[in-house]
Design a protein around this motif. Sequence first.
Motif, short mmCIF file in Angstrom:
data_model
loop_
_atom_site.label_atom_id
_atom_site.label_comp_id
_atom_site.label_asym_id
_atom_site.label_seq_id
_atom_site.Cartn_x
_atom_site.Cartn_y
_atom_site.Cartn_z
N ARG A 140 0.83 -1.20 0.00
CA ARG A 140 0.00 0.00 0.00
C ARG A 140 0.86 1.26 0.00
O ARG A 140 0.55 2.24 -0.66
N ARG A 141 1.96 1.23 0.75
CA ARG A 141 2.84 2.39 0.86
C ARG A 141 3.79 2.55 -0.33
O ARG A 141 4.50 3.54 -0.43
N GLY A 142 3.84 1.55 -1.19
CA GLY A 142 4.72 1.64 -2.34
C GLY A 142 6.14 1.17 -2.07
O GLY A 142 7.03 1.36 -2.91
N VAL A 143 6.37 0.56 -0.91
CA VAL A 143 7.69 -0.02 -0.64
C VAL A 143 7.94 -1.18 -1.59
O VAL A 143 9.07 -1.40 -2.05
N ILE A 144 6.89 -1.93 -1.89
CA ILE A 144 6.96 -3.09 -2.78
C ILE A 144 5.94 -2.88 -3.90
O ILE A 144 4.76 -2.66 -3.63
N ASP A 145 6.40 -2.94 -5.16
CA ASP A 145 5.44 -2.84 -6.26
C ASP A 145 4.88 -4.23 -6.57
O ASP A 145 5.26 -5.23 -5.96
N GLU A 146 3.96 -4.29 -7.53
CA GLU A 146 3.26 -5.55 -7.77
C GLU A 146 4.17 -6.63 -8.34
O GLU A 146 4.03 -7.82 -8.02
N LEU A 147 5.16 -6.24 -9.15
CA LEU A 147 6.10 -7.22 -9.67
C LEU A 147 6.95 -7.81 -8.54
O LEU A 147 7.16 -9.02 -8.48
N GLU A 148 7.41 -6.94 -7.66
CA GLU A 148 8.22 -7.44 -6.54
C GLU A 148 7.35 -8.26 -5.59
O GLU A 148 7.81 -9.27 -5.05
N ALA A 149 6.12 -7.85 -5.36
CA ALA A 149 5.23 -8.60 -4.48
C ALA A 149 5.04 -10.03 -4.97
O ALA A 149 5.05 -10.98 -4.18
N ALA A 150 4.90 -10.20 -6.29
CA ALA A 150 4.75 -11.54 -6.86
C ALA A 150 6.01 -12.37 -6.63
O ALA A 150 5.94 -13.56 -6.30
N ALA A 151 7.19 -11.74 -6.77
CA ALA A 151 8.45 -12.45 -6.55
C ALA A 151 8.61 -12.84 -5.09
O ALA A 151 9.10 -13.94 -4.77
N VAL A 152 8.21 -11.95 -4.18
CA VAL A 152 8.29 -12.24 -2.75
C VAL A 152 7.38 -13.41 -2.40
O VAL A 152 7.77 -14.34 -1.68
N ARG A 153 6.15 -13.37 -2.88
CA ARG A 153 5.20 -14.45 -2.62
C ARG A 153 5.74 -15.79 -3.13
O ARG A 153 5.67 -16.81 -2.44
N SER A 154 6.29 -15.78 -4.33
CA SER A 154 6.84 -17.00 -4.92
C SER A 154 7.99 -17.55 -4.08
O SER A 154 8.09 -18.76 -3.85
N GLU A 155 8.86 -16.66 -3.58
CA GLU A 155 10.00 -17.11 -2.78
C GLU A 155 9.54 -17.66 -1.43
O GLU A 155 10.09 -18.65 -0.93
N ALA A 156 8.53 -17.03 -0.81
CA ALA A 156 8.01 -17.55 0.45
C ALA A 156 7.40 -18.94 0.25
O ALA A 156 7.61 -19.84 1.08
N GLU A 157 6.69 -19.13 -0.82
CA GLU A 157 6.10 -20.44 -1.11
C GLU A 157 7.19 -21.48 -1.38
O GLU A 157 7.07 -22.65 -0.98
N ALA A 158 8.28 -21.06 -2.03
CA ALA A 158 9.39 -21.98 -2.29
C ALA A 158 10.07 -22.38 -0.97
O ALA A 158 10.47 -23.53 -0.79
N ALA A 159 10.21 -21.43 -0.05
CA ALA A 159 10.81 -21.75 1.25
C ALA A 159 9.92 -22.72 2.03
O ALA A 159 10.42 -23.65 2.68
N LEU A 160 8.61 -22.52 1.94
CA LEU A 160 7.68 -23.42 2.61
C LEU A 160 7.79 -24.82 2.02
O LEU A 160 7.83 -25.83 2.75
N ALA A 161 7.90 -24.91 0.70
CA ALA A 161 8.06 -26.21 0.04
C ALA A 161 9.38 -26.87 0.42
O ALA A 161 9.44 -28.09 0.62
N ALA A 162 10.44 -26.05 0.55
CA ALA A 162 11.75 -26.61 0.94
C ALA A 162 11.67 -27.24 2.32
O ALA A 162 12.25 -28.31 2.57
N PHE A 163 10.93 -26.60 3.23
CA PHE A 163 10.76 -27.18 4.55
C PHE A 163 9.97 -28.48 4.47
O PHE A 163 10.33 -29.49 5.09
N LEU A 165 9.81 -30.54 2.14
CA LEU A 165 10.64 -31.58 1.54
C LEU A 165 11.83 -31.94 2.41
O LEU A 165 12.68 -32.74 2.03
N ARG A 166 11.93 -31.29 3.58
CA ARG A 166 13.01 -31.52 4.54
C ARG A 166 14.38 -31.19 3.96
O ARG A 166 15.37 -31.83 4.25
N GLU A 167 14.42 -30.16 3.12
CA GLU A 167 15.68 -29.73 2.55
C GLU A 167 16.50 -28.95 3.58
O GLU A 167 15.95 -28.36 4.50
N PRO A 168 17.84 -28.92 3.40
CA PRO A 168 18.66 -28.10 4.30
C PRO A 168 18.27 -26.63 4.18
O PRO A 168 17.88 -26.20 3.10
N PRO A 169 18.41 -25.84 5.26
CA PRO A 169 18.95 -26.26 6.56
C PRO A 169 17.91 -26.76 7.53
O PRO A 169 18.21 -27.03 8.69
#
Length: 202
Positions: A140-163, A165-169
Motif C-alpha cells: 500500500r505504501r509503495g515499498v513493494i510494487d506488484e512485480l516485486e510482491a509476486a516475486a516475494v510471494r513466490s519465494e516464500a512459497e518456495a521456502a515453505l516447500a523446501a521445509f 521436503l526436509r531440505e537443508p537447513p
Amino acid sequence: MSEFEVGSVVALREIWRERVWKARPAIVVLDDKEVVGLWTPAGSQMLIADTGSGVPSASWRLVPLGAEQDALRLARLGARRVDVALWREGAFDGWKVDVGRPLRRFDAGFEYLDLELDVRIVPGGEASIVDEDEFAEARRRGVIDELEAAAVRSEAEAALAAFELREPPFGAGREPRRPDVSGTLRLPDGRDAPASDLPPLR
C-alpha cells in the motif's frame, strides 16, 4: 570484496532509500564466499527506525534496541531469503525465513532488505507464511510494487516447500547446532558507511 574471518564482528544492516533502516551486530561463524553464517546473541545492541521495525516509512531516525532472541542467520549471497534459527532464553524457538532483497557485502559487513512476508517454522515442525498484514501495508505504501510482491510471494512459497521436503537447513524443523559464543555484541565501526538501494526482486 573478500570474505570475513570467522569470529569477526560485522554489521548486518537493512537499506531503504539509500539509508540504514535497521542494523544489528553479528559474529561471523561461516563465510565461504557463497554461504554466510551470522550469530547475534540476545541483548546485543541494535539500531532500528524510531517508527518501528516493520514497514519502512518516509522519514526516520535510528534508536537503540536490544536483540530479543539469540539468532543464527544463514544465507547465500545473492539469494532471496535469509534462514534464521531462533533461541529464547536458551530454548530452541524454531526457524524464521526472511524473504528480501538479496544479501550483499559492504566494507563492515552485509546488507539486505527484509520484504515483510516471512515463513515461520515452530519447534516440532509446523510451518506457515506469516506477516500478511505488514506485507499488504508495504504494498500500500509503495515499498513493494506488484512485480516485486509476486516475486516475494513466490519465494516464500518456495521456502515453505523446501521445509516440507526436509531440505537443508531445516531438516525436520530440528534445532541446528548453536554457536558456542557468549556475551553480547555492539555494532562495529563502519556501520554508517554510505549505502545504495538494493535492486527490487523480479
